[in-house]
Design a protein around this motif. Structure first.
Motif, short mmCIF file in Angstrom:
data_model
loop_
_atom_site.label_atom_id
_atom_site.label_comp_id
_atom_site.label_asym_id
_atom_site.label_seq_id
_atom_site.Cartn_x
_atom_site.Cartn_y
_atom_site.Cartn_z
N ARG A 190 -27.75 37.30 3.79
CA ARG A 190 -28.27 37.95 5.05
C ARG A 190 -27.88 36.98 5.96
O ARG A 190 -27.95 35.67 6.16
N ARG A 191 -27.42 37.62 7.07
CA ARG A 191 -27.18 36.69 8.48
C ARG A 191 -28.50 36.71 9.21
O ARG A 191 -29.51 37.21 9.18
N LEU A 192 -28.60 35.48 10.38
CA LEU A 192 -29.86 35.31 10.93
C LEU A 192 -29.53 36.09 12.34
O LEU A 192 -28.35 35.82 12.99
N ASP A 193 -30.52 36.85 12.86
CA ASP A 193 -30.41 37.25 13.91
C ASP A 193 -31.30 36.70 14.85
O ASP A 193 -32.83 37.40 14.63
N PRO A 194 -31.03 35.87 15.85
CA PRO A 194 -32.17 35.55 16.84
C PRO A 194 -32.71 36.37 17.87
O PRO A 194 -32.01 36.98 18.48
N VAL A 195 -34.11 36.13 18.43
CA VAL A 195 -34.45 36.75 19.47
C VAL A 195 -35.26 35.51 20.22
O VAL A 195 -36.07 34.92 19.66
N ILE A 196 -34.47 35.23 21.46
CA ILE A 196 -34.77 33.87 22.14
C ILE A 196 -35.55 34.32 23.27
O ILE A 196 -35.34 35.32 24.31
N VAL A 197 -36.85 33.52 23.43
CA VAL A 197 -37.94 33.67 24.47
C VAL A 197 -37.94 32.50 25.23
O VAL A 197 -38.57 31.45 24.41
N ARG A 198 -38.21 32.38 26.50
CA ARG A 198 -38.52 31.23 27.11
C ARG A 198 -39.95 31.38 27.54
O ARG A 198 -40.49 32.41 27.66
N TYR A 199 -40.75 30.41 27.73
CA TYR A 199 -42.14 30.18 28.08
C TYR A 199 -42.51 29.04 29.11
O TYR A 199 -41.79 28.01 28.94
N SER A 200 -43.31 29.21 30.12
CA SER A 200 -43.76 27.87 30.77
C SER A 200 -44.70 27.04 29.85
O SER A 200 -45.72 27.53 29.50
N PRO A 201 -44.63 25.81 30.33
CA PRO A 201 -45.44 24.99 29.57
C PRO A 201 -46.86 24.64 30.11
O PRO A 201 -47.43 23.81 29.78
N LEU A 202 -46.96 25.31 31.24
CA LEU A 202 -48.26 25.00 32.02
C LEU A 202 -49.50 25.69 31.84
O LEU A 202 -50.51 25.56 32.31
#
Length: 482
Positions: A150-162
């Motif tokens: 199985r291949r890996l399909d990424p879903v990337i999300v950024r978030y603020s650390p505040l």
């Protein structure tokens, strides 16, 4: 100036904290030798009949050792040839792996995984192309067969650390909207939004607390030793070095949770005299209130007879120095968190480093140390990303160069840990099979870890030992005691 620095101190300390072994073959058993076979005695020769004179022996001939067979003797038949072994059957072909849509986010072809990334642009910091770092590691896994096909399909999300709202939003997007099977990355807060509320596996390259482990329904994995195990190992090392020879006061930073309790339990179990326990109640935002509280704590430590102050938790060292800086009281200081090992930070906030003289700290080799030493796994991680992206990873960034070493290592660690456990889980990949694989016991190969493993009750993978550091005023830094 302190207010401006303290406003973002907690987040910066959290980010800084993350920077922070031939077997021989056994000899064969000496079995008793078999006794030598004794030669059988020759049968006595038959005497000639008395009417026959014995023929004189020919002295030139040696007696024959064996009588020739008589004509009436039948020679023994020659050994029959052994029958040729029957041809062995060809080994059975292994049954092909059958992949199915086995769980949420898992199809016969792919595994959808979430990746969280800290957005540090609000601090004016450049981590380089963080998405490309994760993609480079994932592409390498996929190019080498993926996870059992199985291949890996990424879903990337950024978030603020505040704020917690940002991490919760990232959690909801990945678990409820994207329906990922698992997620990974450096997550500061709201881990249980993934592992408890939404029953989603999380490999946190930043760390996992005991409370988070306890509350997690799905598997939660952390890189460093769990606080209770870490505290026991650290106390053992400090005692061996003589750094806890005297009455001890334990101080914990605000929101440290049970970490102080782990250290107190470890100290008392080892027979150390704990005479004082304090914990900050004021966060870093109110500098004046925090300083006043710490100065009161310093008076209490002195009254309780503490000769050593052991600081526990992120920012606890700063608390202790703030309390001691304007006091004549000078106990020995022991720091347990790597966020407290920057003398310049104390000066930037208006304190002296006088109270650090003789201080001892629990430390470890950080990513920069390992990269400079040419540690093979770190070098391989860096080279793979650089070859895939063209971006240079700066081991010791200067000026405006991207601070991109940590983010590169985190990407390697997160994907490596997930892939090895998922492979051990087998083709029927589910939350339950993933947990069974982790609890079954695995030795893991993880970037920047000399030794790592996971097993039932031990989802904190690192098996490395801490190193002890001492503050050297001449070097204006903490240096190895070894």
């Amino acid at each position: 100036m302190r207010l401006r620095f303290m406003g973002i101190l907690t987040v910066l300390l959290l980010l800084a904290a993350a920077c922070s072994g031939g077997d021989s073959e056994p000899a064969s058993d000496g079995g008793a030798q078999e006794p030598e076979t004794q030669p059988e005695e020759a049968a006595p020769e038959t005497a000639p009949p008395p009417t026959e004179a014995p023929e004189p022996a020919d002295e030139s001939e040696e007696p024959a050792t064996e009588d020739a067979p008589s004509a009436t003797e039948v020679p023994e038949p020659a050994e029959e040839p052994q029958e040729a072994p029957e041809p062995t059957e060809d080994p059975e072909e292994p049954e092909p792996i059958v992949l199915t849509d086995s769980f949420r986010g898992v199809t016969a072809e792919a595994i959808k995984i979430g990746v969280v990334i800290i957005d540090v642009e609000i601090f004016g910091r450049d981590n380089g192309d963080v998405e490309a770092k994760w993609q480079a590691v994932i592409d390498d896994v996929n190019a080498n067969g993926g996870v059992l096909g199985r291949r890996l399909d990424p879903v990337i999300v950024r978030y603020s650390p505040l704020g917690d709202a940002e991490t919760e939003a990232a959690c909801v997007e990945l678990t409820q909207d994207e329906q990922v099977f698992a997620a990974t990355g450096p997550l500061l807060t709201n881990l249980t939004c993934f592992t408890d509320v939404n029953d989603t596996i999380f490999i946190n390259t930043f760390g996992v607390s005991q409370e988070e482990f306890d509350r997690s329904k799905a598997v939660a994995v952390g890189p460093g030793a769990l606080p209770a195990r870490s505290a026991a190992i650290s106390v053992e090392a400090l005692i061996a070095a003589g750094a806890l020879d005297g009455p001890v006061g334990v101080h914990a930073a605000a929101d440290t949770g049970s970490e102080r309790d782990h250290y107190v339990d470890a100290l008392m179990a080892a027979g150390v005299d704990v005479v004082s326990e304090t914990a900050s109640t004021v966060g870093g935002g109110d500098v004046a209130a925090s300083e006043a509280e710490m100065q009161a704590f310093a008076q209490r430590w002195r009254a309780d007879g503490a000769e050593i102050i052991l600081a526990v938790g992120i920012g606890s060292g700063l608390n202790v120095i703030a309390g001691l800086d304007r006091s004549p009281f000078r106990p020995a200081v022991v720091l347990t968190n790597s966020s407290d090992l920057d003398p310049q930070l104390y000066r930037d906030l208006g304190y002296t480093t006088d109270a650090l003289e003789g201080a001892v700290a629990i430390g470890s080799l950080g990513f920069e140390d390992l990269a400079q030493a040419g540690e093979p796994s770190v070098v391989a991680c860096i080279e793979r990303f650089e070859a895939a992206s063209g971006e240079i990873v700066n081991i010791s960034p200067e000026g405006d160069e991207p601070v991109n070493l940590n983010t590169t290592i985190w990407a390697c660690q997160g994907v490596e840990i997930f892939s090895q456990i998922a492979i051990a889980a087998g083709p029927d990949l589910t939350n339950d099979s993933f947990r069974a694989a982790a609890e079954g016991g695995l030795s893991l190969k993880v970037t920047a870890n000399s030794s790592a493993s996971i097993s039932a009750g031990k989802f904190d993978i690192s098996d490395g030992s801490p190193i002890l550091l001492a503050f050297d005023p001449a070097a204006d830094d903490f240096v190895s005691m070894g």
